[in-house]
Design a protein around this motif. Structure first.
Motif, PDB file in Angstrom:
ATOM      1  N   LEU A 148      92.575  20.851 -11.786  1.00  0.00           N
ATOM      2  CA  LEU A 148      92.354  20.313 -12.981  1.00  0.00           C
ATOM      3  C   LEU A 148      92.823  18.660 -12.969  1.00  0.00           C
ATOM      4  CD1 LEU A 148      91.075  20.277 -15.889  1.00  0.00           C
ATOM      5  CD2 LEU A 148      93.122  21.236 -16.647  1.00  0.00           C
ATOM      6  N   ILE A 149      94.021  18.531 -12.347  1.00  0.00           N
ATOM      7  CA  ILE A 149      94.649  17.263 -12.530  1.00  0.00           C
ATOM      8  C   ILE A 149      93.822  16.241 -11.490  1.00  0.00           C
ATOM      9  CG2 ILE A 149      96.421  15.904 -11.418  1.00  0.00           C
ATOM     10  CD1 ILE A 149      98.288  18.295 -12.175  1.00  0.00           C
ATOM     11  N   VAL A 150      93.180  16.391 -10.510  1.00  0.00           N
ATOM     12  CA  VAL A 150      92.218  15.809  -9.791  1.00  0.00           C
ATOM     13  C   VAL A 150      91.071  15.517 -10.610  1.00  0.00           C
ATOM     14  CG1 VAL A 150      90.683  15.932  -7.617  1.00  0.00           C
ATOM     15  CG2 VAL A 150      93.139  16.685  -7.494  1.00  0.00           C
ATOM     16  N   LEU A 151      90.498  16.405 -11.227  1.00  0.00           N
ATOM     17  CA  LEU A 151      89.337  16.090 -11.901  1.00  0.00           C
ATOM     18  C   LEU A 151      89.455  15.522 -13.147  1.00  0.00           C
ATOM     19  CD1 LEU A 151      87.787  19.794 -11.987  1.00  0.00           C
ATOM     20  CD2 LEU A 151      86.709  17.860 -11.058  1.00  0.00           C
ATOM     21  N   LEU A 152      90.740  15.619 -13.905  1.00  0.00           N
ATOM     22  CA  LEU A 152      90.989  14.553 -14.874  1.00  0.00           C
ATOM     23  C   LEU A 152      91.400  13.311 -14.561  1.00  0.00           C
ATOM     24  CD1 LEU A 152      93.453  17.003 -17.339  1.00  0.00           C
ATOM     25  CD2 LEU A 152      90.829  16.747 -17.217  1.00  0.00           C
ATOM     26  N   LEU A 153      92.058  13.039 -13.204  1.00  0.00           N
ATOM     27  CA  LEU A 153      92.144  11.736 -13.144  1.00  0.00           C
ATOM     28  C   LEU A 153      91.137  10.927 -12.674  1.00  0.00           C
ATOM     29  CD1 LEU A 153      95.629  12.422 -10.623  1.00  0.00           C
ATOM     30  CD2 LEU A 153      95.297  11.248 -12.966  1.00  0.00           C
ATOM     31  N   ALA A 154      90.131  11.777 -11.847  1.00  0.00           N
ATOM     32  CA  ALA A 154      88.767  11.140 -11.637  1.00  0.00           C
ATOM     33  C   ALA A 154      88.247  10.520 -12.874  1.00  0.00           C
ATOM     34  CB  ALA A 154      88.080  12.199 -11.014  1.00  0.00           C
ATOM     35  N   GLY A 155      88.431  11.416 -13.886  1.00  0.00           N
ATOM     36  CA  GLY A 155      87.826  10.871 -15.394  1.00  0.00           C
ATOM     37  C   GLY A 155      88.433   9.833 -15.923  1.00  0.00           C
ATOM     38  N   CYS A 156      89.834   9.561 -15.654  1.00  0.00           N
ATOM     39  CA  CYS A 156      90.656   8.529 -16.207  1.00  0.00           C
ATOM     40  C   CYS A 156      90.151   7.362 -15.485  1.00  0.00           C
ATOM     41  CB  CYS A 156      92.044   8.975 -15.940  1.00  0.00           C
ATOM     42  SG  CYS A 156      92.790   9.840 -17.153  1.00  0.00           S
ATOM     43  N   SER A 157      90.262   7.402 -14.075  1.00  0.00           N
ATOM     44  CA  SER A 157      89.699   6.201 -13.138  1.00  0.00           C
ATOM     45  C   SER A 157      88.256   5.938 -13.522  1.00  0.00           C
ATOM     46  CB  SER A 157      89.634   6.758 -11.630  1.00  0.00           C
ATOM     47  OG  SER A 157      89.325   5.593 -10.885  1.00  0.00           O
ATOM     48  N   ALA A 158      87.171   6.859 -13.873  1.00  0.00           N
ATOM     49  CA  ALA A 158      85.931   6.192 -14.031  1.00  0.00           C
ATOM     50  C   ALA A 158      85.874   5.478 -15.456  1.00  0.00           C
ATOM     51  CB  ALA A 158      84.785   7.374 -14.250  1.00  0.00           C
ATOM     52  N   ASN A 159      86.908   6.278 -16.469  1.00  0.00           N
ATOM     53  CA  ASN A 159      86.738   5.679 -17.644  1.00  0.00           C
ATOM     54  C   ASN A 159      87.967   4.658 -18.155  1.00  0.00           C
ATOM     55  OD1 ASN A 159      85.851   5.750 -20.503  1.00  0.00           O
ATOM     56  ND2 ASN A 159      87.523   7.204 -21.211  1.00  0.00           N
ATOM     57  N   SER A 160      88.597   3.891 -17.170  1.00  0.00           N
ATOM     58  CA  SER A 160      89.498   3.123 -17.316  1.00  0.00           C
ATOM     59  C   SER A 160      88.934   1.928 -18.174  1.00  0.00           C
ATOM     60  CB  SER A 160      90.046   2.704 -16.102  1.00  0.00           C
ATOM     61  OG  SER A 160      89.234   1.982 -15.170  1.00  0.00           O
ATOM     62  N   GLY A 161      88.588   1.397 -18.517  1.00  0.00           N
ATOM     63  CA  GLY A 161      88.036   0.465 -19.284  1.00  0.00           C
ATOM     64  C   GLY A 161      88.057   1.014 -20.794  1.00  0.00           C
ATOM     65  N   SER A 180      98.376  26.629 -21.685  1.00  0.00           N
ATOM     66  CA  SER A 180      99.352  25.352 -21.880  1.00  0.00           C
ATOM     67  C   SER A 180      98.643  23.998 -21.152  1.00  0.00           C
ATOM     68  CB  SER A 180     100.376  25.242 -20.827  1.00  0.00           C
ATOM     69  OG  SER A 180     101.171  26.736 -21.066  1.00  0.00           O
ATOM     70  N   GLY A 181      97.729  23.665 -19.998  1.00  0.00           N
ATOM     71  CA  GLY A 181      97.042  22.882 -19.687  1.00  0.00           C
ATOM     72  C   GLY A 181      96.079  22.254 -20.846  1.00  0.00           C
ATOM     73  N   ILE A 182      95.487  23.125 -21.444  1.00  0.00           N
ATOM     74  CA  ILE A 182      94.491  22.752 -22.528  1.00  0.00           C
ATOM     75  C   ILE A 182      95.504  21.801 -23.511  1.00  0.00           C
ATOM     76  CG2 ILE A 182      93.062  23.577 -24.345  1.00  0.00           C
ATOM     77  CD1 ILE A 182      92.164  25.678 -22.502  1.00  0.00           C
ATOM     78  N   THR A 183      96.413  22.588 -24.096  1.00  0.00           N
ATOM     79  CA  THR A 183      97.175  22.076 -25.172  1.00  0.00           C
ATOM     80  C   THR A 183      97.716  20.528 -24.742  1.00  0.00           C
ATOM     81  OG1 THR A 183      97.972  24.378 -25.887  1.00  0.00           O
ATOM     82  CG2 THR A 183      99.314  22.435 -26.424  1.00  0.00           C
ATOM     83  N   GLU A 184      98.157  20.732 -23.248  1.00  0.00           N
ATOM     84  CA  GLU A 184      98.678  19.272 -23.006  1.00  0.00           C
ATOM     85  C   GLU A 184      97.733  18.291 -22.985  1.00  0.00           C
ATOM     86  OE1 GLU A 184     100.547  20.231 -19.269  1.00  0.00           O
ATOM     87  OE2 GLU A 184     102.038  21.528 -19.965  1.00  0.00           O
ATOM     88  N   THR A 185      96.446  18.566 -22.544  1.00  0.00           N
ATOM     89  CA  THR A 185      95.388  17.605 -22.403  1.00  0.00           C
ATOM     90  C   THR A 185      94.837  17.201 -23.640  1.00  0.00           C
ATOM     91  OG1 THR A 185      94.333  18.720 -20.437  1.00  0.00           O
ATOM     92  CG2 THR A 185      92.771  17.480 -21.865  1.00  0.00           C
ATOM     93  N   LEU A 186      95.057  17.991 -24.988  1.00  0.00           N
ATOM     94  CA  LEU A 186      94.546  17.613 -26.251  1.00  0.00           C
ATOM     95  C   LEU A 186      95.800  16.618 -26.626  1.00  0.00           C
ATOM     96  CD1 LEU A 186      93.121  20.643 -27.493  1.00  0.00           C
ATOM     97  CD2 LEU A 186      91.875  18.773 -27.071  1.00  0.00           C
ATOM     98  N   ASP A 187      96.869  17.261 -26.415  1.00  0.00           N
ATOM     99  CA  ASP A 187      97.998  16.427 -26.851  1.00  0.00           C
ATOM    100  C   ASP A 187      98.340  14.979 -26.168  1.00  0.00           C
ATOM    101  OD1 ASP A 187      98.661  18.451 -28.676  1.00  0.00           O
ATOM    102  OD2 ASP A 187     100.242  19.171 -27.531  1.00  0.00           O
ATOM    103  N   SER A 188      97.681  14.939 -25.177  1.00  0.00           N
ATOM    104  CA  SER A 188      98.131  13.626 -24.357  1.00  0.00           C
ATOM    105  C   SER A 188      97.207  12.323 -24.905  1.00  0.00           C
ATOM    106  CB  SER A 188      97.619  13.924 -22.872  1.00  0.00           C
ATOM    107  OG  SER A 188      96.245  13.584 -22.818  1.00  0.00           O
ATOM    108  N   GLY A 189      96.288  12.751 -25.700  1.00  0.00           N
ATOM    109  CA  GLY A 189      95.554  11.662 -26.221  1.00  0.00           C
ATOM    110  C   GLY A 189      94.616  10.830 -25.106  1.00  0.00           C
ATOM    111  N   THR A 190      94.701  11.274 -23.963  1.00  0.00           N
ATOM    112  CA  THR A 190      93.788  10.592 -23.011  1.00  0.00           C
ATOM    113  C   THR A 190      92.260  10.586 -23.230  1.00  0.00           C
ATOM    114  OG1 THR A 190      95.735  10.957 -21.442  1.00  0.00           O
ATOM    115  CG2 THR A 190      93.466  10.239 -20.341  1.00  0.00           C
ATOM    116  N   PHE A 191      92.031  11.780 -23.406  1.00  0.00           N
ATOM    117  CA  PHE A 191      90.596  12.224 -23.821  1.00  0.00           C
ATOM    118  C   PHE A 191      90.373  12.264 -25.246  1.00  0.00           C
ATOM    119  CE2 PHE A 191      92.012  13.708 -19.791  1.00  0.00           C
ATOM    120  CZ  PHE A 191      91.180  13.277 -18.940  1.00  0.00           C
ATOM    121  N   SER A 192      90.360  11.036 -25.968  1.00  0.00           N
ATOM    122  CA  SER A 192      90.415  10.983 -27.318  1.00  0.00           C
ATOM    123  C   SER A 192      89.106  11.549 -27.884  1.00  0.00           C
ATOM    124  CB  SER A 192      90.693   9.341 -27.899  1.00  0.00           C
ATOM    125  OG  SER A 192      89.766   8.534 -27.147  1.00  0.00           O
ATOM    126  N   SER A 193      88.129  11.475 -27.387  1.00  0.00           N
ATOM    127  CA  SER A 193      86.834  12.249 -28.208  1.00  0.00           C
ATOM    128  C   SER A 193      87.113  13.683 -28.258  1.00  0.00           C
ATOM    129  CB  SER A 193      85.592  12.096 -27.321  1.00  0.00           C
ATOM    130  OG  SER A 193      85.567  12.627 -26.165  1.00  0.00           O
TER     131      SER A 193
END
Length: 227
Positions: A12-25, A135-148
């Motif tokens: 999941l981390i790899v996938l999420l980081l890929a999303g962050c990289s592609a969405n860095s703007g 726990s991963g779902i909760t952390e993802t939502l709480d992080s605010g990285t994926f704001s939509s």
């Protein structure tokens, strides 16, 4: 089940980081180890007996490409391909199996591993995996990285999800990488629980936070078509 949990998390981390990289703007549950084949441990003293129902999962002809789960009356045999442990030596894998409560651990001819667990231990392992995913779902939502993403709900075995989103923001983002990561975890959970996941695709119902209506359903992996 340390290695399996780490693998799920890293996937999941790899996938999420890929999303962050592609969405860095708050999670809401609706259902609530390099040795030959002779490398075998009789963990905890001796191999468990299974009243004639335990299967010998040496799998000499197995290509080692899939997880196999054989549920007997008292024990559960889990066979995991070598690729899952490509960066870990056999001694470590077998030692971890002992810590996890396995009564028997074998490295097969094809490099895969077969672990025999009492049913109660396997049940506890599945509970831990479930908690890890939640726990991963909760952390993802709480992080605010994926704001939509506003909320994630799911059935008891993670085979179906409902994702509450800011529709306009979601469709202009790369936040769908989260869905791909969740599908990997859902399929993995079901695989280790003995389900046939060969052709499994996980549906994600997209619900607009503004209208509370499901406006689309997408499937991961390999199919992003609408229902």
């Amino acid at each position: 089940m340390k290695n399996l949990k780490q693998m799920i998390g890293l996937t999941l981390i790899v996938l999420l980081l890929a999303g962050c990289s592609a969405n860095s703007g708050n999670s809401n549950n609706t259902g609530n180890t390099s040795n030959p084949a002779s490398n075998e441990e009789a963990v905890n003293g001796s191999a468990a007996t299974n009243s004639g129902s335990e299967t010998e999962s040496g799998n000499e002809g197995n290509e080692g490409s899939a997880v196999e789960v054989d549920k007997g009356l008292l024990n559960v045999d889990v066979t995991i391909p070598a690729s899952f442990y490509e960066d870990t030596d056999a001694e470590t894998v077998l030692s971890d199996a002992k810590e996890q409560g396995a009564t028997k651990a074998v490295q097969n001819d094809d490099g895969s591993y077969t672990f025999t667990y009492p049913k109660s231990v396997h049940s506890d392992m599945m509970k831990e995996l479930k908690q890890t995913i939640e726990s991963g779902i909760t952390e993802t939502l709480d992080s605010g990285t994926f704001s939509s993403l506003k909320d994630v709900t799911y059935n008891d075995d993670f085979s179906e999800f409902t994702i509450v989103v800011d529709k306009e923001q979601y469709e202009g983002s790369m936040d769908a990488f989260v869905l791909l990561g969740l599908s990997v975890q859902g399929i993995m959970y079901n695989t280790f629980n003995g389900a046939d996941t060969t052709d499994m695709k996980v549906p994600f119902h997209l619900k607009d936070a503004a209208t509370d209506e499901v406006y689309d359903t997408v499937y991961f992996p390999n199919d992003n078509s609408s229902n």
